[in-house]
Design an enzyme around this catalytic site. Structure first.
Site, PDB file in Angstrom:
ATOM      1  N   SER A  92       0.854  -1.186   0.000  1.00 23.05           N
ATOM      2  CA  SER A  92       0.000   0.000   0.000  1.00 23.05           C
ATOM      3  C   SER A  92       0.888   1.234   0.000  1.00 23.05           C
ATOM      4  CB  SER A  92      -0.884  -0.007   1.258  1.00 23.05           C
ATOM      5  OG  SER A  92      -1.541   1.231   1.441  1.00 23.05           O
TER       6      SER A  92
ATOM      7  N   TYR B 268      -2.059  -0.738  10.185  1.00 23.04           N
ATOM      8  CA  TYR B 268      -2.079  -1.040   8.756  1.00 23.04           C
ATOM      9  C   TYR B 268      -0.785  -0.553   8.105  1.00 23.04           C
ATOM     10  CZ  TYR B 268      -3.906  -1.176   3.946  1.00 23.04           C
ATOM     11  OH  TYR B 268      -4.107  -1.440   2.606  1.00 23.04           O
TER      12      TYR B 268
ATOM     13  N   LYS C 197       1.960  -3.060   6.243  1.00 27.33           N
ATOM     14  CA  LYS C 197       2.240  -2.834   4.829  1.00 27.33           C
ATOM     15  C   LYS C 197       3.699  -2.420   4.606  1.00 27.33           C
ATOM     16  CE  LYS C 197      -1.747  -3.945   3.139  1.00 27.33           C
ATOM     17  NZ  LYS C 197      -1.874  -5.169   2.315  1.00 27.33           N
TER      18      LYS C 197
END
Length: 266
Positions: free
Chosen positions: A138, A151, A155
């Site tokens: 991401s 997150y 990532k």
């Protein structure tokens, strides 16, 4: 010269919807035989039937499921050329008062462990055919994401893993796909906020275009960003300062990955 993909075999985790399903359709249109792996059996079977592939139920948090997905590709199509480790979820909590251990563990298990297990399972088959791994990371793995730090952490770990694997295995290619907010289910809780602040939402087709640039390219250890208004390309990492001797000269042995050498010799 266009890369010939007819007859190649691809395994796609998180293949029942969003980026995974769209990538399955694009690959199949180019003659690739596709294994759709997902925990959602109903939708996964729909996509597999649509692309003339096969479906395998796969919970990427379970190593045995990733192994079974690779075995399916070998059994049904004779081998594996592309492992698209794409399954992922948002975290939905910060490290403050709303921190939730179960959400944290689930996000890490899917977004990071799922890639690790997928690499481990796919590696032997990919090495037989000089294949490639593409892991969905991401933009949150390349820049801070204060709204979901967990997150961002998993990532960023995927990006670091990909870069390290590329140096460890010269007989396959390993790259990361790093989209910004794309029009998939993962942004459902954020969609109204993103629209209110004027944040562009990428069409899934733009992410698949970048995915195909990786598939048809020759690079390895790259993290391809996908941002609105910009042409996708590998992110240019600035090299960190390497070790030097007391006199300031470079330590040439560092280029040979002394940690890996020491582990092999121990």
């Amino acid at each position: 010269m266009p890369v010939e993909l007819t007859g190649k075999v691809a395994l796609i985790t998180g293949g029942s919807n969003g980026i995974g399903a769209a990538s399955a359709r694009r690959l199949a249109s180019l003659g690739v035989r596709v294994v759709v792996a997902d925990i959602d059996a109903d939708q996964g079977k729909v996509v597999a039937d649509e692309v003339g592939g096969v479906f395998v139920r796969c919970d990427v948090t379970q190593p045995a499921d990733s192994a079974a997905a690779v075995e399916t590709a070998v059994r049904e199509f004779g081998g594996l050329d592309i492992a698209f480790l794409n399954a992922g979820i948002g975290t939905g909590c910060s490290l403050g008062d709303d921190f939730d251990v179960e959400r944290y563990r689930r996000a890490m298990a899917i977004n990071l462990d799922g890639v690790v297990y997928g690499v481990h399972a796919a590696l032997p088959e990919l090495q037989k055919r000089g294949g490639q791994i593409i892991a969905t990371a991401s933009m949150a793995g390349l820049m801070p994401m204060p709204g979901d730090p967990v997150y961002g952490a998993n990532k960023a770990a995927v990006v670091g893993l990909v870069r390290a694997l590329a140096g460890a295995y010269s007989d396959i290619r390993v790259n990361a796909l790093c989209p910004a907010f794309a029009d998939t289910n993962i942004i459902t809780p954020l969609r109204s906020t993103l629209e209110d602040i004027g944040m562009p939402i990428l069409p899934v087709s733009a992410v698949v275009d970048a995915f195909m640039s990786i598939v048809e390219g020759s690079g390895t250890g790259e993290a391809w960003f996908v941002q609105s208004g910009r042409e996708s390309e590998p992110f240019a990492f600035r090299n960190p300062p390497g070790p030097r001797a007391a006199d300031g000269s470079r330590v040439e042995a560092a280029k040979k990955d002394p940690i890996s050498i020491a582990l092999k010799e121990s």
